[in-house]
Motif scaffolding. Structure first.
Motif, mmCIF file in Angstrom:
data_model
loop_
_atom_site.group_PDB
_atom_site.id
_atom_site.type_symbol
_atom_site.label_atom_id
_atom_site.label_comp_id
_atom_site.label_asym_id
_atom_site.label_seq_id
_atom_site.Cartn_x
_atom_site.Cartn_y
_atom_site.Cartn_z
ATOM 1 N N LEU A 233 -16.629 -29.832 -27.018
ATOM 2 C CA LEU A 233 -15.366 -30.219 -26.371
ATOM 3 C C LEU A 233 -14.615 -28.996 -25.840
ATOM 4 N N GLY A 234 -15.364 -27.925 -25.554
ATOM 5 C CA GLY A 234 -14.755 -26.759 -24.910
ATOM 6 C C GLY A 234 -14.217 -25.744 -25.888
ATOM 7 N N SER A 235 -13.809 -24.606 -25.338
ATOM 8 C CA SER A 235 -13.384 -23.489 -26.190
ATOM 9 C C SER A 235 -12.038 -23.753 -26.854
ATOM 10 N N TRP B 86 -23.951 -29.988 -32.112
ATOM 11 C CA TRP B 86 -22.520 -30.271 -31.949
ATOM 12 C C TRP B 86 -21.708 -29.031 -32.308
ATOM 13 N N ARG B 87 -20.996 -28.523 -31.350
ATOM 14 C CA ARG B 87 -20.110 -27.395 -31.640
ATOM 15 C C ARG B 87 -18.856 -27.950 -32.300
ATOM 16 N N LEU C 40 -24.304 -29.287 -36.935
ATOM 17 C CA LEU C 40 -23.009 -28.702 -36.572
ATOM 18 C C LEU C 40 -23.162 -27.198 -36.425
ATOM 19 N N VAL C 41 -22.607 -26.662 -35.354
ATOM 20 C CA VAL C 41 -22.637 -25.195 -35.178
ATOM 21 C C VAL C 41 -21.240 -24.721 -34.787
ATOM 22 N N ILE D 286 -22.709 -34.069 -24.002
ATOM 23 C CA ILE D 286 -21.426 -34.713 -24.293
ATOM 24 C C ILE D 286 -20.350 -33.650 -24.090
ATOM 25 N N THR D 287 -19.458 -33.889 -23.144
ATOM 26 C CA THR D 287 -18.501 -32.837 -22.760
ATOM 27 C C THR D 287 -17.094 -33.394 -22.572
ATOM 28 N N HIS D 288 -16.115 -32.493 -22.711
ATOM 29 C CA HIS D 288 -14.720 -32.884 -22.452
ATOM 30 C C HIS D 288 -14.468 -32.870 -20.935
ATOM 31 N N SER D 289 -15.489 -32.570 -20.165
ATOM 32 C CA SER D 289 -15.458 -32.495 -18.686
ATOM 33 C C SER D 289 -14.449 -31.504 -18.137
ATOM 34 N N GLY D 290 -14.352 -30.369 -18.796
ATOM 35 C CA GLY D 290 -13.642 -29.232 -18.198
ATOM 36 C C GLY D 290 -14.475 -28.749 -17.023
ATOM 37 N N SER D 291 -13.861 -28.043 -16.113
ATOM 38 C CA SER D 291 -14.535 -27.608 -14.905
ATOM 39 C C SER D 291 -15.834 -26.834 -15.214
#
Lengths: 532, 532
Positions: free
Chosen positions: B306-308, B334-335, B350-351, B369-374
């Motif tokens: 889900l991004g940084s 999965w981060r 999990l990482v 699977i992403t939060h769809s950030g650019s």
């Protein structure tokens, strides 16, 4: 699997092909529908490059074509025309002559209008002949082309592309902002000067009024030339087609422009700027021209050409020019095919043809006398040579204006100038160092680019062939009509809602007011009447 | 002059430097004023490349910076901040948490508004601290920088650039179409969907009404964040400065976008698209991740991040997600830094951190699977991996919408989705081949470009340093006010002239009519009266 005895030899051959960039497997088939004249000459660089990259090129041209001839890089497919080559040649020559006729303004306008109408009818008839040539069109349909590369200045190519259901690359700009209409590109009248308005991007109020009037007028003028193509397309494609439909069908537009020559303005993602593409081919000078330069001494040379379409001028004007050229210490190389002016000075050498870009690239070249066609201007910019500009027709006046406002040259009115004007202009651009500095600054900006214009043009033609178009660059604006595009329906709706709400609120207030104070008022009145 | 005994050695050294591309003489000095957070991380590629090309980079950051730390490629210049690093960290963490709070709409809006206002005040105070730090500003003024590279998302860098009278490159887009206002880029409401409207470029009438209302609203919303910077700039620069002045000062805008992710729209010559720049650095996977992939067998893996900025989510949501992940045959990487969900299935690993781009580039990766950030979206596109998108805030909803309409992924509402929704979405994008085909088509279009985005970004930063800006790309629209830009004064004038002419013509006609027929009428009348 073992490579066998021929393995190393094949490997070497493969490597050789790679090195030469002749990736045979990537070779595709491109149909070119060019426009005769200087526009065709300007496509040569791209054609050569596409051929070298292994593509198969077929050029369509009528038997009456003057400039489009057999070439080593393409297969020429000729089709019959309803007139002779001489008719077209006469048309080109009369175009060159007409610009030197010093007539009263109105007479000039009427004559130009008649000429444009006559020439357009001539060229439209070639297009009609091509599209009605069943045999040729069938063979083209069976030709398995990947794309069409065409000059949309006269939109015959776009009709051919639509007929063959092929993606198209348009290789030129259009008058009357039709190119920007075709790409749905915003074109603000407030700072984008219209062609033939001779304005810059910084306009006074009155210049902006003039710009708006020119924009209104140009629609009428261009309609006379372009609407017959819409009728022809409707007939051939058997559906209703507008000029806008024809022009919006391009996947990519290659425009010979950039923001060193032209003013910055809104653009669209499918517009690719390839201004300066003609500077790419620079060759060593022949012995003849090398000798002229060596003989010119410390003063160097001046290059003089009025473009490929105008090589003769009236004798009186030629003598006036010859007179001026004789007053400067530089050697002048003048591309001129007319009779030798009797007063030609010793420093002036007449040549039937000159390697313009190669001469301009020589460090001894001091100035460039040009008709300020787009090509000449870019060759002046690339090579950093100050210019004396004598615009003749089309966009040449505007090109000259752009260079003049940037301090890179001096513009002369070829009809009104005196011999002294030309001599002074030449002396100014040569001796006033600011002209050289300005053109060198423009040159350094123009040449500082991430990709060379020739590579860019070749890339986008190949892109369209690879992806069968560039649909991802087509804006949704094409699917809207004019009032939707400008959100007029939305503005109308929101205004109606706001007015409706205001009306209802006012009505409610009035109703409430009457409810609350109406009784009291009536009571007061009835009280008053009782008292009376 | 003879080269002397050291000549050959120097020659070899010179050649070596040339080969390495470290042309010392071309090395220039660049000041970076970045924004903390994911925006800073996205600048790394350009910074590394600029350093490798021999430029001297100085990065300005407050002592409270969380992500901006010492680096090998630049000199970090720290300045004091009016708060601690922990305050900023808390702000970032609360941003991540806020998106998972399922509150009623109005409560959510009020809370978001308060948070934005609080965070902006915090960041504005850092900027004010920087600009009022006389010692630092004096040392920067003496630093002989050639240009400023800054993220204008919070326009502190633009003020620094104006204070130091240096040309600036802006490295990011802005909300509320401020970037297009800053570049004077037309932004038609009819087919350019506004951010947070979740519209596509093909809008119905009601969607266009919505788009217009969003555009009206966003001006008010952004004014709260941006207008304090105009006040601060006015104070520091000692002249009246507007937000528009700050944003129009950019020589070049580097936008992380292109027309594969975004819809085609008008652009300006100083906007450079570098979408996909983050895909450039692809490295081999570490043994740990290689082992995970090898163990995944024929089913391959799914990458989940889900991004940084968001690495933890509420326990209930985490368990719901873990439940869904357990239903697919793929191994999921999965981060996630939060506590391990108790129901985590065996296939889910999990990482704390994952090499996202490298993993997505592996042929065994089936979905993302992403939060769809650019950044994530571009890494999905570059590597051709279908996506399940869970947008959280900012432009992420719009990014997801764009990918969904192109058939390259499925969007889920992270607050409302059930475990089954996620499981179904994953199965769909993995088993329905159309998703893979669509993302591969987008990938091939995106990667087919004449210049790599990283090279383009580096080129334009260097261009601005070389030419002290890019004045030739600045449209004259910047010199017009709003009614001049839209030609309202010209339209008003022309209307007045037309109405005036119509009025005079009518008056003349009436006068003429009376002159001609008035007498007769009077004669008739008098005749009639006599008869009566």
């Amino acid at each position: 699997m073992a490579a066998g005895p021929q393995g190393p030899r094949l490997l070497v051959l493969g490597l050789l092909l790679c090195v030469l960039g002749l990736s045979v497997s990537q070779g595709r088939k491109l149909l070119l529908v060019p426009l005769d004249g200087s526009h065709w000459l300007s496509m040569h660089g791209v054609i050569r490059q596409l051929h070298q990259r292994g593509h198969d090129l077929v050029v369509l041209a009528s038997v009456a074509s003057v400039y489009i001839t057999e070439g080593a890089f393409y297969t020429l497919k000729r089709y019959p025309a309803p007139f002779k080559r001489e008719d077209l040649e006469a048309s080109f020559i009369s175009l060159g002559r007409a610009v030197f006729e010093n007539q009263p303004f109105l007479q000039r306008v009427v004559k130009t209008y008649k000429k444009v109408k006559k020439d357009s009818a001539l060229l439209l008839s070639i297009c009609s002949h091509l599209l009605h040539n069943k045999e040729l069109m069938t063979s083209l349909a069976e030709g398995n082309f990947d794309a069409v590369l065409t000059d949309p200045f006269l939109p015959c190519g776009p009709i051919v592309a639509q007929y063959l259901a092929l993606p198209a690359v348009f290789s030129n700009a259009l008058p009357c902002s039709l190119d920007f209409q075709g790409t749905q590109c915003p074109n603000p009248l407030s700072y984008v000067p219209r062609l033939l308005s001779f304005n810059t991007d910084g306009m006074t109020f009155l210049q902006r009024v003039e710009n708006t009037l020119v924009a209104l007028l140009e629609n009428f003028l261009c309609s006379a030339v372009y609407s017959p193509y819409a009728s022809l397309a409707s007939e051939v494609l058997q559906k209703d087609v507008t000029v806008q439909d024809l022009l919006s069908s391009a996947s990519i537009w290659l425009l010979r422009s950039d923001f060193v020559k032209n003013y910055p303005r809104p653009i669209m993602p499918n517009i690719v700027f390839i201004g300066g593409i003609n500077c790419a081919s620079q060759n060593p000078l022949s012995r003849e021209f090398e000798a002229y330069i060596n003989a010119s001494g410390e003063h160097g040379i001046v290059v003089f050409s009025l473009g490929s379409m105008v090589s003769e001028i009236p004798e009186k004007k030629a003598m006036q020019i010859a007179d001026a050229l004789g007053t400067i210490p530089q050697t002048v190389l003048w591309r001129y095919t007319g009779p030798r002016p009797s007063n030609l000075a010793k420093n002036t050498i007449l040549v039937k043809w000159l390697p313009q870009n190669d001469l301009l690239g020589h460090p001894m070249t001091r100035a460039f006398i040009t008709h300020s066609g787009s090509h000449g201007i870019y060759e002046g910019i690339c090579n950093g040579v100050p210019m004396v500009m004598m615009p003749l027709f089309a966009d040449q006046m505007d090109n000259a204006k752009r260079m003049e406002t940037r301090g890179a040259g001096v513009t002369l009115n070829v009809l009104e100038m005196t011999s002294e004007d030309l001599a002074n202009a030449l002396k100014t651009v040569i001796s006033d160092k600011s002209y050289k500095e300005n053109i060198m600054r423009l040159s350094s900006l123009h040449k500082d680019r991430p990709v060379e214009p020739l590579d860019l043009a070749v890339f986008w033609v190949e892109f369209v062939m690879r992806h069968k178009g560039a649909k991802h660059l087509r804006p949704a604006a094409h699917d809207l009509n004019w009032y939707q595009y400008h959100s007029l329906d939305v503005i109308g709706f929101l205004l109606a809602v706001v007015l409706g709400v205001v009306f209802i609120v006012c009505k409610c207030c009035v109703f409430g007011y009457r409810k609350c104070f109406g009784k009291k008022e009536r009571a007061k009145k009835s009280h008053k009447s009782k008292v009376q």
